[in-house]
Enzyme design. Structure first.
Site, PDB file in Angstrom:
ATOM      1  N   LEU A 289      -5.151  -7.961  -0.553  1.00  0.00           N
ATOM      2  CA  LEU A 289      -3.969  -7.666  -1.373  1.00  0.00           C
ATOM      3  C   LEU A 289      -2.726  -7.371  -0.537  1.00  0.00           C
ATOM      4  O   LEU A 289      -1.688  -7.010  -1.090  1.00  0.00           O
ATOM      5  CB  LEU A 289      -4.260  -6.467  -2.289  1.00  0.00           C
ATOM      6  CG  LEU A 289      -5.342  -6.699  -3.364  1.00  0.00           C
ATOM      7  CD1 LEU A 289      -5.654  -5.399  -4.075  1.00  0.00           C
ATOM      8  CD2 LEU A 289      -4.895  -7.756  -4.357  1.00  0.00           C
ATOM      9  N   ARG A 290      -2.829  -7.511   0.774  1.00  0.00           N
ATOM     10  CA  ARG A 290      -1.660  -7.214   1.612  1.00  0.00           C
ATOM     11  C   ARG A 290      -0.480  -8.108   1.255  1.00  0.00           C
ATOM     12  O   ARG A 290       0.663  -7.661   1.233  1.00  0.00           O
ATOM     13  CB  ARG A 290      -1.995  -7.399   3.098  1.00  0.00           C
ATOM     14  CG  ARG A 290      -2.783  -6.258   3.700  1.00  0.00           C
ATOM     15  CD  ARG A 290      -2.696  -6.263   5.215  1.00  0.00           C
ATOM     16  NE  ARG A 290      -3.599  -5.278   5.781  1.00  0.00           N
ATOM     17  CZ  ARG A 290      -4.766  -5.553   6.335  1.00  0.00           C
ATOM     18  NH1 ARG A 290      -5.174  -6.811   6.393  1.00  0.00           N
ATOM     19  NH2 ARG A 290      -5.528  -4.610   6.830  1.00  0.00           N
TER      20      ARG A 290
END
Length: 351
Positions: A289-290
């Site tokens: 999810l970065r």
């Protein structure tokens, strides 16, 4: 600005940030990280002699001074507990008065041959065992707290050391452990790495940890090349006069950054736009999810930089290639996407 900082600046003048021609992608990525350091740093890849180091030093010189606790090796913030050393936090808890001073935001160069002890700091075991005190010799991470840590040719740095830097940058703390003794100190800095792709890329797992990835190339237009050469010659000949000529735009940009920092927490990003950002990341098969988080933060930072309290579709379009292009690779032998694949996916989803 302190007298010491002024003397230092005059003895070694820095090329003004607002005088740098071209390289808009790198300048934007750096400015957004300054406005919101939680974006996670910048990896700048490009040809030799394209002004990577010059731009990073110019950014550090541009930024406003910061207030620190006097004689503190960690640049502790007298107001923010997250940016205080244990010793300063203890004084605050005991309601002791803190002496403060103003200091230029540090720009720490990490040399290629640096050891882990030089970077993280060392514990004097002899003193710890004989006198019963935690004797700590701070490293480069301590000096870089609340500043910029610049690693030139980061792709040639030992992977383990890169991991240490990225862990500290992500957590905001550095912990040194030896023989059962553990010491932690704040290490919240903007990590800027640069390198030449001809000398090798970072592994995708490490590359993904950088918030943004900027690509720069050698300027092709003859007129711009002449302008850059003339500017450099003028700066080398009379640096103080050259800096004075850019004093007004430097001040304007500095004030703009300060206002953007103040506005950042009030900037909103509509839910439907956040959903579309995540849809783009999903379609591009971005791991983790970065990518989503960084794109959200960067879009808000850009809106704040332009004085708006709401991020728009155009903000996302400008920042999303910088946030995702280095997260697309699954094979280490693949080259990094120029951003076209990200932009095409953006246009399809936002249409």
């Amino acid at each position: 600005m302190t007298e010491q900082a002024v003397q230092k600046m005059e003895s070694r003048p820095v090329f003004p940030f607002t005088a740098i021609v071209g390289q808009e992608e790198m300048k934007l990525a750096l400015l957004l990280n300054v406005i919101d350091p939680k974006i996670g740093g910048v990896m700048v890849m490009g040809d030799r002699g394209t002004g990577k180091s010059t731009t990073v030093r110019a950014l550090s010189d541009l930024l406003p001074d910061m207030t620190i606790v006097a004689n503190d090796p960690f640049n502790s913030d007298p107001e923010d507990a997250e940016l205080m050393s244990e010793e300063v936090a203890k004084k605050v808890y005991e309601n002791q008065t803190l002496e403060t001073e103003s200091k230029k935001i540090p720009m720490i160069d990490l040399p290629l041959g640096a050891t882990e002890d030089r970077v993280c700091g060392t514990i004097d075991m002899e003193k710890a065992l004989s006198e019963g005190i935690k004797a700590f010799e701070p490293g480069l991470l301590a000096s870089a707290n609340r500043g910029i840590l610049y690693v030139d040719e980061v792709n040639l740095l030992d992977d383990h050391l890169v991991d240490v830097l990225l862990d500290s940058a992500a957590s905001g703390w550095n912990t040194v452990e030896r023989e059962g003794i553990s010491i932690s100190h704040p290490a919240r800095f903007i990590l800027v790495g640069s390198g030449n792709p001809e000398e090798g890329e970072l592994r995708p797992q490490l590359l993904d940890r950088f918030g943004m990835h900027a690509e720069i190339g050698t300027v092709k237009e003859p007129e711009l090349r002449v302008q850059i050469v003339e500017q450099r010659a003028s700066f080398d000949e009379t640096p103080i006069d050259f800096r004075n000529a850019y004093q007004q735009p430097q001040t304007l940009l500095r004030n703009k950054i300060v206002k953007a920092r103040e506005l950042l927490n009030a900037v909103e990003l509509d839910y439907d736009l956040r959903v579309k950002i995540s849809q783009i990341c999903s379609e591009l098969n971005v791991d983790g999810l970065r990518g989503d988080i960084v794109t959200n933060r960067a879009a808000k930072a850009l809106a704040a930089f332009e004085g708006r309290n709401k991020a728009e579709e155009q903000d996302i379009f400008r920042v999303i290639p910088l946030c995702l292009r280095h997260r697309l690779r699954k094979d280490p032998l693949e080259t990094i996407d120029s951003g076209d694949k990200v932009r095409d996916t953006f246009r399809r989803i936002f249409s």
